[in-house]
Write an enzyme that holds these catalytic residues in place. Structure first.
Site, PDB file in Angstrom:
ATOM      1  N   SER A 107       0.830  -1.112  -0.077  1.00  0.00           N
ATOM      2  CA  SER A 107       0.080  -0.228   0.112  1.00  0.00           C
ATOM      3  C   SER A 107       0.777   1.351  -0.144  1.00  0.00           C
ATOM      4  O   SER A 107       2.064   1.289   0.722  1.00  0.00           O
ATOM      5  CB  SER A 107      -1.005  -0.004   1.345  1.00  0.00           C
ATOM      6  OG  SER A 107      -1.724  -1.129   1.234  1.00  0.00           O
ATOM      7  N   ILE A 151       4.793  -2.663  10.053  1.00  0.00           N
ATOM      8  CA  ILE A 151       5.350  -2.135   9.309  1.00  0.00           C
ATOM      9  C   ILE A 151       5.274  -0.901   9.361  1.00  0.00           C
ATOM     10  O   ILE A 151       6.250   0.035   9.226  1.00  0.00           O
ATOM     11  CB  ILE A 151       5.502  -2.876   7.674  1.00  0.00           C
ATOM     12  CG1 ILE A 151       5.658  -4.370   7.697  1.00  0.00           C
ATOM     13  CG2 ILE A 151       6.342  -1.964   6.805  1.00  0.00           C
ATOM     14  CD1 ILE A 151       7.099  -4.683   8.010  1.00  0.00           C
ATOM     15  N   ASN A 180      -7.125   0.118   0.616  1.00  0.00           N
ATOM     16  CA  ASN A 180      -6.553  -0.111   1.796  1.00  0.00           C
ATOM     17  C   ASN A 180      -7.262   0.788   3.079  1.00  0.00           C
ATOM     18  O   ASN A 180      -6.836   1.789   3.362  1.00  0.00           O
ATOM     19  CB  ASN A 180      -5.001  -0.307   2.141  1.00  0.00           C
ATOM     20  CG  ASN A 180      -4.909  -0.842   3.562  1.00  0.00           C
ATOM     21  OD1 ASN A 180      -5.508  -1.157   4.612  1.00  0.00           O
ATOM     22  ND2 ASN A 180      -3.308  -0.912   3.746  1.00  0.00           N
ATOM     23  N   CYS A 185      -5.816  -1.575   7.483  1.00  0.00           N
ATOM     24  CA  CYS A 185      -4.540  -1.867   8.089  1.00  0.00           C
ATOM     25  C   CYS A 185      -4.520  -1.696   9.697  1.00  0.00           C
ATOM     26  O   CYS A 185      -5.158  -0.461  10.107  1.00  0.00           O
ATOM     27  CB  CYS A 185      -3.369  -1.011   7.628  1.00  0.00           C
ATOM     28  SG  CYS A 185      -1.911  -1.369   8.360  1.00  0.00           S
ATOM     29  N   ASN A 209      -7.777  -8.259   5.674  1.00  0.00           N
ATOM     30  CA  ASN A 209      -6.510  -7.689   6.194  1.00  0.00           C
ATOM     31  C   ASN A 209      -6.096  -8.373   7.508  1.00  0.00           C
ATOM     32  O   ASN A 209      -6.611  -9.214   8.170  1.00  0.00           O
ATOM     33  CB  ASN A 209      -6.565  -6.203   6.398  1.00  0.00           C
ATOM     34  CG  ASN A 209      -5.152  -5.597   6.155  1.00  0.00           C
ATOM     35  OD1 ASN A 209      -4.362  -5.897   6.582  1.00  0.00           O
ATOM     36  ND2 ASN A 209      -5.143  -4.569   5.436  1.00  0.00           N
ATOM     37  N   SER A 210      -5.015  -8.036   8.065  1.00  0.00           N
ATOM     38  CA  SER A 210      -4.493  -8.734   9.337  1.00  0.00           C
ATOM     39  C   SER A 210      -5.238  -8.583  10.539  1.00  0.00           C
ATOM     40  O   SER A 210      -6.035  -7.543  10.471  1.00  0.00           O
ATOM     41  CB  SER A 210      -2.852  -8.439   9.418  1.00  0.00           C
ATOM     42  OG  SER A 210      -2.648  -7.003   9.547  1.00  0.00           O
ATOM     43  N   GLY A 212      -1.136 -15.142   8.675  1.00  0.00           N
ATOM     44  CA  GLY A 212      -0.495 -16.514   8.632  1.00  0.00           C
ATOM     45  C   GLY A 212      -1.408 -17.564   8.911  1.00  0.00           C
ATOM     46  O   GLY A 212      -2.728 -17.342   9.241  1.00  0.00           O
ATOM     47  N   GLY A 244      -5.972 -14.686   3.964  1.00  0.00           N
ATOM     48  CA  GLY A 244      -5.638 -14.822   5.317  1.00  0.00           C
ATOM     49  C   GLY A 244      -5.174 -16.349   5.527  1.00  0.00           C
ATOM     50  O   GLY A 244      -6.250 -17.098   5.625  1.00  0.00           O
TER      51      GLY A 244
HETATM   52  C1  LIG Z   1       4.667  -7.816   6.411  1.00  0.00           C
HETATM   53  C2  LIG Z   1       3.345  -7.528   5.928  1.00  0.00           C
HETATM   54  C3  LIG Z   1       2.846  -6.272   5.380  1.00  0.00           C
HETATM   55  C4  LIG Z   1       1.719  -5.987   5.110  1.00  0.00           C
HETATM   56  N1  LIG Z   1       1.348  -4.879   4.373  1.00  0.00           N
HETATM   57  C5  LIG Z   1      -0.002  -4.698   4.015  1.00  0.00           C
HETATM   58  C6  LIG Z   1      -0.296  -3.475   2.981  1.00  0.00           C
HETATM   59  O1  LIG Z   1       0.615  -2.354   2.808  1.00  0.00           O
HETATM   60  N2  LIG Z   1      -1.579  -3.248   2.888  1.00  0.00           N
HETATM   61  C7  LIG Z   1      -2.580  -4.186   2.975  1.00  0.00           C
HETATM   62  O2  LIG Z   1      -3.801  -4.075   2.612  1.00  0.00           O
HETATM   63  N3  LIG Z   1      -2.181  -5.405   3.701  1.00  0.00           N
HETATM   64  C8  LIG Z   1      -1.083  -5.650   4.228  1.00  0.00           C
HETATM   65  N4  LIG Z   1      -0.872  -6.903   4.952  1.00  0.00           N
HETATM   66  C9  LIG Z   1      -1.738  -7.898   4.874  1.00  0.00           C
HETATM   67  C10 LIG Z   1      -1.698  -8.920   3.891  1.00  0.00           C
HETATM   68  O3  LIG Z   1      -2.023  -8.146   2.517  1.00  0.00           O
HETATM   69  C11 LIG Z   1      -2.788  -9.918   4.155  1.00  0.00           C
HETATM   70  O4  LIG Z   1      -4.112  -9.176   4.307  1.00  0.00           O
HETATM   71  C12 LIG Z   1      -2.781 -10.620   5.560  1.00  0.00           C
HETATM   72  O5  LIG Z   1      -1.410 -10.713   5.865  1.00  0.00           O
HETATM   73  C13 LIG Z   1      -3.275 -11.972   5.405  1.00  0.00           C
HETATM   74  O6  LIG Z   1      -2.789 -12.553   4.810  1.00  0.00           O
HETATM   75  P1  LIG Z   1      -1.714 -13.847   4.950  1.00  0.00           P
HETATM   76  O7  LIG Z   1      -1.965 -14.693   6.175  1.00  0.00           O
HETATM   77  O8  LIG Z   1      -1.832 -14.448   3.466  1.00  0.00           O
HETATM   78  O9  LIG Z   1      -0.372 -13.058   4.914  1.00  0.00           O
HETATM   79  C14 LIG Z   1       0.465  -6.962   5.209  1.00  0.00           C
HETATM   80  C15 LIG Z   1       0.898  -8.424   5.808  1.00  0.00           C
HETATM   81  C16 LIG Z   1       2.133  -8.439   6.006  1.00  0.00           C
HETATM   82  C17 LIG Z   1       2.398  -9.842   6.662  1.00  0.00           C
END
Ligand SMILES: Cc1cc2nc3c(=O)[nH]c(=O)nc-3n(C[C@H](O)[C@H](O)[C@H](O)COP(=O)(O)O)c2cc1C
Ligand SMILES: Cc1cc2nc3c(=O)[nH]c(=O)nc-3n(C[C@H](O)[C@H](O)[C@H](O)COP(=O)(O)OP(=O)(O)OC[C@H]3O[C@@H](n4cnc5c(N)ncnc54)[C@H](O)[C@@H]3O)c2cc1C
Ligand SMILES: Cc1cc2nc3c(=O)[nH]c(=O)nc-3n(C[C@H](O)[C@H](O)[C@H](O)COP(=O)(O)OP(=O)(O)OC[C@H]3O[C@@H](n4cnc5c(N)ncnc54)[C@H](O)[C@@H]3O)c2cc1C
Ligand SMILES: Cc1cc2nc3c(=O)[nH]c(=O)nc-3n(C[C@H](O)[C@H](O)[C@H](O)COP(=O)(O)O)c2cc1C
Ligand code: FES
Ligand code: FES
Lengths: 269, 302, 302, 269
Positions: B44, B69, B121, B124, B187-188, B213, B239
């Site tokens: 983003s 981050i 986004n 976050c 998102n996380s 994760g 996710g």
């Molecule tokens: C290191 C890191 C940075 C991320 N940065 C962004 C971001 O900039 N914008 C966003 O929409 N989601 C961001 N996310 C979220 C991921 O896009 C995703 O929605 C979330 O990690 C769940 O998926 P996963 O379990 O496959 O990682 C970030 C995730 C991680 C781990």
């Protein structure tokens, strides 16, 4: 991947007026076992930054790194005393190939870039290789690891910008000089990128295969955030590096040109 | 077998890179495309540069990691250079963030010619106040931002939501009303935190970070299920995906596409190739004829 | 070393059994007390009997399980027989649930003589509509229910909250206003779901279930941190605790006591003894003189 | 702990007019390996219930259970055909001790309670024990596993309420009768609790150590929900049982008296 483990500083060695080595007890087992060229992430409870592993003692179960005070983080680290805490996670990255049986290897370290070269030399010698090391610094007082390396049986060539010890001039000139008289099967280089670039060019001209330990701003250190990725391949310095072969380095088009700030903005050298 | 079409765009398989993971440079995004992803979402970015938070910015937890981050971004002007270089053989999704409808619509209009999709986004969980999930927790603001963005660009707009709300369907419906072309979730999670017990320090410099994760997969799946039932537009699942079984679960729950992030830490970019191969084999041994057949399948079973 | 006093009650250590885990009979609750817990929370019960949901009611996920037992309860009249038999050497906490202030206050008045504390379950994420988290997602209703319960009994009342809200502090503050003597957090997360990929069936008969176990710990810790900062009353931490380090983290984040549930699956009731031993050793090797010294310690570090 | 695995029914054996055995391919490795007396949770996509493992084939990698149609779930299972799917998780519980080298063991199974006794007998015999089994049922057609057990070398004593085969009367009477002529070092009992209770009393009188495979309503089967806990010890039948020694059973005060419905309400026998 592990959380930072908070450890007491066991010993601090004042290497030069600006450089100290910090040593910790470290269980040498499983994922903890480091390899020359790998690095640690060091947490001072305010920030966390990468440091090459400069000290590996498998008998005494110790690990250590060598820090040059150049900014807020490293200056803070330099104020610490034995018994103080630091958080450590790692080891990270790929490390050097040290498999040089019956080969002659040249290692070139500029300033605190000498960090990995005691473990590297030790491993190469254990594997039956012969190692020459150029320890380069601005001035005599800043030269690192000369005695330690000589004790290991390494031929050490010093080199200072001001000529206070050994060769007067830059590391590239020193390498050029050595190449006239010696044959090297391989080289390993670590230091500021402005130093590494001309050495890379020189070694390429001379067709000497080499490994380059490069630095990029690091956040996660586990290959996920993308901060340390290099153009044009996208490789992650923290995971796919920090050591790259000369073949790989030819594809890293940003090498010697720029690196990225925490925001991602390019910072040209 | 793996091709699918969502929002009028062709995807050669349902796997995309999630935002923020190896997503800051064209070079790493292209590596991911070459590894088999059908599309990539960028990290983003915002109008102005932002260095993000101090380290530590990530820490492992059971079943994943938490990260803060802090939405680091070189700013849109600098980032255009990266966007221009993303290989157009994949679907190029630009993830943007801001604090107001104006900021989002400005960003969208600045970059729409360089990419295929814009992902908003508004989710976050560790953004500065006024950004990220503080938007996506407010249906009215979410709707306004989607609407403003839609009005300022012609490419499809996906809205990425946070699970950290009382009702995710309520927010998804607001985004749909605003004109969103799809909903990305999740998102996380959280945020969560971890404390060092030797010193008492929270490990992340920001104290809190979003969890990602495998551990968050059950929650993400349920969000996809709920939102699939609540809106007409496609849902994109993200996710905790780490293998083809996870992808099948998300498709069954209602996702038309999926995104993969944290698993790259353990499996590298090669994960896209591996999952594509396994997924292809799964479909060939099943009664399904296409990815589309699988979308929402579990809803028909109950 | 491990003793502590919360809400005027003495606890011989900070470890309690969490509601709903081995908590349906006096006999299993007494086993837990004999295994070293300082107190036990019963399975939540209601006025009328309720068989709960059909099986499957639990399914494992990465880092824990999801469950939708469905608040099975023999009804208060039948459950009194169990309450009477819980060993008073431990702190006896009765967890009650209902759909209205009247139901909660009736339950409280019926049982207050048999136990030491009442915990209000306004947070179960898989309860029938009108129960559980549908209450704990509404600050006004939460406040009313706490108030009604407090007016109907003399024992301390703890309010157990769900993390599945936009702002847990908002709900905690409402409970405090209602007169709650402490806040317990968190109930299980989500809900989440899991789908069988061979048949497309959601595995839980209720489709969705609350997530518990180590994976939810980062979220629980952050909730404790936030609520500790938002209210004056004690906070009781629960979610994913499986060893003494987890307990230390919760104490540092602001918990005065902790509860343990899902880890009993892996470690059995012996987990209480193990953690007590390890925690005692940790404190003896630290600069702390009591559990109380540790409560909220991490807040002073930042 | 594992999720239910959906498996195709490989074979259905019609044991009696009301009882069928269902057999599945099953990798006999790691946590999958069952032990006599353990049970499976069987999911028919509407409900999930416990079933004793009645069939273990380590050579062909098969597992199976034997179901009596008595209600909504078991009736539905009886409608299934070979090739249909069921979800299976397990094995769960502790299982029987089968370590009876040079000992004489009496197993008593009432109705579908015979379930565990083929694997149990096989294991006892493999360990060098001698096994007598009382197979009890209401009527001849409902007797289970007589031939299979005889083929294993077990002395089978049948017993029917209506006298259509073997001894006429209840299993307790049959046990009483056998005790007059035979010496047993140990016993194992499984069946309805109203049958087990008088046998327990009888074996206690005769000072015969025994194991009892008991049933309680089960939800999680992994020792967490507390549904299956028994008074007065609180033990979990799914995890600490379902097999209890006579010493343990003496402490299970609810044995023979009541068990609990899904709501937790006591149901007296
Ligand atoms: C290191 C890191 C940075 C991320 N940065 C962004 C971001 O900039 N914008 C966003 O929409 N989601 C961001 N996310 C979220 C991921 O896009 C995703 O929605 C979330 O990690 C769940 O998926 P996963 O379990 O496959 O990682 C970030 C995730 C991680 C781990
Ligand atoms: C793989 C690797 C190994 C390193 N090994 C050593 C070592 O053994 N000894 C040593 O003294 N230094 C080492 N460094 C560099 C060290 O990380 C920086 O000197 C330190 O972070 C400077 O921080 P500061 O706050 O003191 O200075 P600042 O003024 O903040 O930074 C000075 C320069 O250090 C670099 N830097 C700062 N933060 C980071 C970061 N998070 N990641 C990467 N680089 C950063 C940047 O180039 C920056 O311009 C290594 C770097 C990398 C990437
Ligand atoms: C450890 C164990 C092993 C078993 N092994 C076998 C076996 O090998 N073969 C066999 O036919 N039956 C076995 N049973 C009993 C079997 O689970 C019930 O017959 C079945 O659940 C009945 O369900 P229904 O819907 O057909 O009948 P219902 O009319 O619903 O139930 C009839 C009776 O079965 C029991 N029951 C129902 N549901 C459950 C449940 N979830 N958990 C435990 N008991 C329940 C109750 O006593 C109930 O009164 C076992 C039970 C246990 C606890
Ligand atoms: C099987 C099961 C049943 C539960 N039942 C209840 C309940 O009746 N009432 C309640 O307040 N919480 C209930 N919970 C939630 C727990 O008390 C606890 O808040 C949650 O599981 C997180 O803690 P843990 O990770 O230690 O299990 C239940 C949890 C589980 C796993
Ligand atoms: S520092 Fe995050 S990918 Fe290398
Ligand atoms: S069935 Fe849940 S504890 Fe035994």
């Amino acid at each position: 991947m592990k959380s930072p483990e908070v450890l007491e500083i066991k010993e601090i060695i004042e290497e030069t007026p600006t450089i100290k080595t910090f040593i910790f007890d470290w269980e040498m087992e499983g994922e903890n076992i480091p390899y020359p060229g790998q690095f640690l992430m060091v947490w001072n409870f305010k920030d966390e930054k990468p440091m090459s592993i400069s000290h590996m003692n498998f008998k005494n179960n110790e690990i250590g790194f060598t820090v040059k005070a150049i900014g807020p983080f490293t200056n803070n680290i330099h104020t610490l005393k034995e018994g103080d805490n630091l958080g450590i996670r790692g080891p990270f990255g790929n490390g050097f190939n040290c498999d040089f049986k019956d080969k002659h290897v040249l290692a070139v370290g500029g300033g605190v870039g000498m960090g990995p070269f005691i473990p590297f030399s030790e491993e190469c010698i254990n594997n039956g290789g012969e190692v020459d090391v150029i320890s380069a610094a601005t001035t005599k007082d800043e030269l690192l690891f000369v005695e330690e390396l000589e004790d290991l049986g390494v031929n050490v060539y010093t080199c200072t910008d001001d000529g206070t010890c050994g060769f007067k001039g830059f590391a590239t000139d020193r390498v050029n000089d050595l190449l006239k008289t010696n044959h090297y099967d391989s080289a390993a280089v670590c230091g500021p990128e402005v130093m590494m670039k001309p050495i890379f060019d020189l070694l390429e001209e001379n067709n000497i295969p080499a490994q380059y330990d490069i630095g990029r701003y690091m956040k996660c250190a586990i290959g996920i955030c993308g901060q340390c990725c290099v153009d044009n391949t996208g490789w992650r310095v923290c995971k796919d590096g920090p050591v790259f072969s000369e073949k790989q380095l030819r594809q890293i088009t940003e090498f010697g040109k720029y690196q990225r700030e925490p925001s991602g903005i390019k910072q040209y050298y | 077998m793996l091709e699918t079409n969502v929002c009028g765009l062709n995807f050669k398989n349902p796997l995309l890179l999630a935002a923020g993971v190896m997503g800051s440079h064209a070079s790493s995004l292209n590596w991911i495309l070459n590894s088999g992803a059908s599309g990539v979402v960028t990290k983003s970015f915002s109008i102005e540069p932002n260095p993000g938070y101090h380290n530590p910015t990530t820490v492992p937890v059971e079943g994943g990691i938490i990260n803060a981050i802090g939405l680091s971004s070189p700013g849109v002007e600098n980032f255009k250079e990266e966007l221009e270089q993303i290989d157009s053989k994949g679907v190029r999704v630009a993830s943007i963030y801001g604090a107001s409808p104006e900021e989002f619509s400005y960003l969208a209009s600045e970059i729409e010619d360089l990419i295929d999709v814009i992902e908003l986004n508004v989710s976050c969980p560790h953004a500065m106040c006024g950004y990220g999930s503080s938007i996506g927790q407010d249906p009215t603001l979410t709707e306004k931002i989607v609407k403003a963005t839609k009005e300022s660009c012609k490419v499809p707009v996906w809205t990425k939501l946070t699970p950290n709300v009382t009702s995710i369907s309520e927010i998804a419906i607001a985004a749909e009303k605003g004109g969103s072309d799809a909903i990305t979730l999740i998102n996380s999670l959280g945020p969560g935190m971890k404390i060092d017990i030797k010193t008492g320090n929270p490990i992340l410099s920001n104290k809190f970070g979003g969890m990602s994760g495998p551990a968050i997969k059950p929650i993400a799946l349920r969000c996809v299920w709920d939102v699939y039932d609540s809106v007409e537009i496609p849902v994109i699942g993200v996710g905790g995906i780490s293998n083809y079984k996870d992808v099948v679960e998300f498709l069954y729950a209602g996702a038309s596409l999926v995104q993969i992030g944290t698993s790259i830490m353990d499996y590298g970019p090669e994960i896209f190739k591996t999952i594509n191969t396994d997924l292809n084999e799964f479909i060939e041994n099943s009664d399904f004829n296409s990815i589309n057949d699988m979308v929402g399948y579990a809803h028909k079973k109950i």
